[in-house]
Write an enzyme that holds these catalytic residues in place. Structure first.
Site, PDB file in Angstrom:
ATOM      1  N   ASP A  16     -63.161  -6.454 -35.234  1.00  0.00           N
ATOM      2  CA  ASP A  16     -62.865  -7.837 -34.873  1.00  0.00           C
ATOM      3  C   ASP A  16     -62.138  -7.895 -33.532  1.00  0.00           C
ATOM      4  OD1 ASP A  16     -60.457  -6.692 -35.879  1.00  0.00           O
ATOM      5  OD2 ASP A  16     -59.680  -8.693 -36.283  1.00  0.00           O
TER       6      ASP A  16
ATOM      7  N   TRP B 187     -60.476   4.906 -30.892  1.00  0.00           N
ATOM      8  CA  TRP B 187     -60.283   3.448 -30.772  1.00  0.00           C
ATOM      9  C   TRP B 187     -61.117   2.735 -31.827  1.00  0.00           C
ATOM     10  CZ3 TRP B 187     -56.186   2.202 -28.270  1.00  0.00           C
ATOM     11  CH2 TRP B 187     -55.916   0.865 -27.991  1.00  0.00           C
TER      12      TRP B 187
ATOM     13  N   GLU C  35     -47.468 -11.153 -24.289  1.00  0.00           N
ATOM     14  CA  GLU C  35     -48.412 -11.291 -25.394  1.00  0.00           C
ATOM     15  C   GLU C  35     -47.789 -12.094 -26.535  1.00  0.00           C
ATOM     16  OE1 GLU C  35     -49.133  -7.950 -28.274  1.00  0.00           O
ATOM     17  OE2 GLU C  35     -51.102  -7.933 -27.292  1.00  0.00           O
TER      18      GLU C  35
ATOM     19  N   GLU D  64     -59.179  -5.785 -33.059  1.00  0.00           N
ATOM     20  CA  GLU D  64     -59.455  -4.344 -33.041  1.00  0.00           C
ATOM     21  C   GLU D  64     -58.950  -3.628 -34.280  1.00  0.00           C
ATOM     22  OE1 GLU D  64     -57.444  -3.541 -28.976  1.00  0.00           O
ATOM     23  OE2 GLU D  64     -59.588  -3.253 -28.628  1.00  0.00           O
ATOM     24  N   GLU D  65     -58.877  -4.331 -35.387  1.00  0.00           N
ATOM     25  CA  GLU D  65     -58.294  -3.739 -36.592  1.00  0.00           C
ATOM     26  C   GLU D  65     -59.263  -3.639 -37.757  1.00  0.00           C
ATOM     27  OE1 GLU D  65     -55.044  -6.446 -37.136  1.00  0.00           O
ATOM     28  OE2 GLU D  65     -53.699  -5.302 -35.825  1.00  0.00           O
TER      29      GLU D  65
END
Ligand SMILES: *[C@@H]1O[C@H](CO)[C@@H](O)[C@H](O)[C@H]1NC(C)=O
Ligand SMILES: *[C@@H]1O[C@H](CO)[C@@H](O)[C@H](O)[C@H]1NC(C)=O
Ligand SMILES: *[C@@H]1O[C@H](CO)[C@@H](O)[C@H](O)[C@H]1NC(C)=O
Ligand SMILES: *[C@@H]1O[C@H](CO)[C@@H](O)[C@H](O)[C@H]1NC(C)=O
Ligand SMILES: *[C@@H]1O[C@H](CO)[C@@H](O)[C@H](O)[C@H]1NC(C)=O
Ligand SMILES: *[C@@H]1O[C@H](CO)[C@@H](O)[C@H](O)[C@H]1NC(C)=O
Length: 574
Positions: A195, A139, A422, A198-199
């Site tokens: 960030d 992750w 989303e 999550e990238e």
């Protein structure tokens, strides 16, 4: 001329129509959003899929994408909403949910996970399984906004309980959780982070902004309950964070969301940071990028305009009207579509601005915010407009309509049963990606509350100063110095630094600054020191109340001239 008049007439009549559309939407969507949010919280939420007590699932979706986990960030933002609603008296039924959340976070903090244990970085772990076990797959970790957002929510709760004279619970139950999180923030804010999307692994404006808020709020709480040993080091790191926050400003008129990532940097990250650090008492303060500050308004306009050409549902919409917005224009995740929470965030920043302008009875137009204000009055000039002026009336009515326009976009693409996923499709507005995203529901509720003029509690953004100056990131007459020291420690020992200047606590061992052990045995800290100055310092080793100084003589450094690149000093414990 005829054409222009005709367009003007249409815009006005459309604006009136939007307003009543939004009223109707809010009255039906508000209870549905609340129900949707609560359905995703264990143990009894109807869609919480077996999540334990107080655990927030991100979404019930368990395939493409699989969001059936609990994220520290999403959970904290959801509970900030719930805690605000309870403490502001909007919904008195939520206390049990809050108690459950507190219980769950006390457990989650202690779970060893791939980021570490509670004392070795584990608080930066982004997500956990909903049965309160570690998620051990690959992750984007760590994500250092989580502990800051969790403490922000819990401090809001603590302040309310103090007003109820419930200091026992604050000190015995909440403070230990808050202190874990804020020590993590104080020790690790200057390390890179993934960030909020999550990238990108770099430094991130959203993370820095919420970390800054967390330490300021933490210092106030610490003082209120007599936990003063943390005050000095948290204040020092809050000052460093506020200074660092300025460096994200891009002279092209917007905030660059991340220092890495290779993109334009135009990103909902920055709009979300502004609304989640809103403090009406701070007015339109630019240092903390308050929603109505000229920098945040210029940033908002730049961010919104970045989506006009990338989504086909935005085509043909006038330049001064609302459009669908998403995370960032280069986004390709799940097709790269608009996100409900991003579009709501734009509306919320504008509603927050209206709260402040109406409270202050004036608004300021600066050369930086002029293009934003020209959306609503093409002839407006730089200056201050009191609420008695027609310019103030025209602009605030225009901003209200513009803000409502973003809610109307969401309304247009919300199915009749009120579900918020989303994303919504950039080509036809249909729902995409994870269904029933808890954060989408929270973002609806906070935007609706802001539209109703509801103001969250102050967190201490007023009257702050930064030696860095505003929005330049130039460092003023200070220079960032990183101290690395190679020091082997035993369990319980930590390494601190103090020295001959204010920024090094004037040799006071009690308030010496804690170094981060993220790269153990290298302990590290970055401090803004006076430029071109001879400075003496020493490392000290503390274990509980026992203090060991390095051997003599004092260490010495001559800091580089102001405007220099940051400087790194490498030492070995003596
Ligand atoms: C808290 O204590 C103060 C001082 O004793 C008292 O005036 C106030 O009414 C109390 N508040 C509540 C909510 O009990
Ligand atoms: C203090 O607040 C906690 C958390 O909601 C609650 O369990 C407790 O009963 C409260 N104590 C008092 C004395 O009100
Ligand atoms: C650490 O802080 C310094 C000084 O503000 C800054 O220049 C540097 O980019 C920061 N690094 C990270 C990873 O936060
Ligand atoms: C406008 O600017 C003046 C002077 O800089 C300041 O005192 C005032 O607080 C500002 N008002 C708003 C609403 O930003
Ligand atoms: C900020 O400073 C001004 C001027 O000293 C003061 O009037 C105001 O109360 C302060 N605000 C806060 C929230 O401390
Ligand atoms: C300290 O080490 C870093 C990385 O190893 C290096 O870039 C830096 O120049 C060193 N500092 C000094 C003063 O030698």
């Amino acid at each position: 001329m005829l054409f222009a008049t005709f367009c003007g007439f249409l815009a006005v009549s459309n604006a009136w129509a939007q307003s009543s559309t939004v009223d109707a939407y809010i009255s039906t969507e508000s209870p549905l959003a609340k129900a949707g949010l609560l359905a995703n919280i264990g143990p009894s939420g109807s869609k919480s899929s077996g999540a334990l007590s107080g655990i927030v699932i991100a979404s019930p979706s368990n395939v493409n994408p699989d969001y059936l986990y609990t994220w520290t960030r999403d959970s904290a933002l959801v509970f900030q909403t719930i805690i605000d609603q309870f403490t502001l008296g909007l919904d008195t039924t939520l206390r049990g949910e809050i108690d459950n959340y507190v219980g769950a976070q006390a457990i989650i903090q202690q779970i060893s996970n791939p980021s570490g244990t509670i004392t070795t970085g584990g608080l930066g772990e982004p997500k956990f399984n909903i049965d309160e076990t570690a998620f051990t797959g690959a992750w984007g970790r760590p994500q250092r906004d989580g502990p800051a957002l969790r403490s922000n929510a819990l401090i809001t709760w603590a302040n309310f309980l103090l007003s109820e004279n419930n200091s026992t619970y604050v000190t015995n139950t909440l403070w230990p959780i808050i202190q874990n999180d804020l020590n993590y923030v104080a020790e690790n804010w200057n390390q890179s982070t993934f960030d909020l999307w999550e990238e990108v692994d770099s430094s991130s404006f959203f993370t820095t902004a919420v970390q800054h808020r967390s330490l300021r709020q933490g210092v106030q709480l610490a003082n209120a309950i007599g936990q003063t040993s943390v005050v000095s080091s948290w204040t020092t790191q809050a000052e460093n964070l506020l200074c660092f926050l300025q460096s994200f400003w891009n002279t092209a008129g917007y905030i660059t969301a991340n220092t890495g990532g290779g993109r334009s940097g135009k990103d909902a990250n920055t709009v979300l940071a502004s609304i989640h650090t809103f403090d009406a008492a701070a007015g339109c303060d630019v240092l903390t990028f308050q929603p109505c500050s000229d920098a945040a308004l210029s940033n908002l306009l730049t961010y919104v305009d970045a989506f006009r050409s990338v989504y086909s549902i935005n085509s043909g919409i006038a330049e001064n009207a609302a459009v669908a917005t998403g995370r960032y224009p280069e986004d390709s995740y799940q097709g790269g579509n608009p996100w409900y929470l991003a579009t709501f965030a734009v509306a919320e920043q504008l509603y927050d601005s209206l709260i402040v302008w109406n409270a202050q009875g004036s608004l300021n137009v600066t050369s930086l915010s002029l293009p934003f204000f020209q959306l609503f009055d093409s002839s407006v000039a730089v200056g201050t407009y009191a609420s008695s002026t027609s310019t103030f009336t025209t602009i605030t009515a225009g901003v209200q309509d513009y803000a409502d326009g973003f809610v109307e976009i969401v309304a247009q693409y919300t199915p009749s049963y009120g579900e918020l996923s989303e994303q919504y499709s950039k080509t036809d507005g249909s729902q995409l990606s994870a269904v029933d995203l808890t954060w989408s529901y929270a973002s609806a509720l906070t935007a609706f509350d802001a539209r109703a003029g509801i103001t969250p509690a102050s967190w201490g953004a007023s009257n702050l100063t930064s030696t860095c100056g505003t929005s330049t990131g130039s460092g003023g007459d200070t220079v960032a110095v990183t101290f690395n020291v190679d020091a082997t420690t035993v369990f319980g020992e930590n390494i601190y630094i103090c020295g001959s200047v204010d920024a090094l606590q004037n040799w006071d061992p009690d308030t010496a600054l804690l170094l981060s052990s993220a790269d153990y045995p290298i302990w590290s800290i970055t401090i803004n020191l006076p430029a071109s100055t001879d400075i003496q310092y020493k490392y000290i080793r503390k274990d509980g109340s026992s203090i060991t100084w390095e051997s003599d003589p004092n260490m010495e450094i001559t800091t580089p001239a102001s405007g220099s690149e940051s400087y790194t000093e490498n030492d070995t414990w003596r």
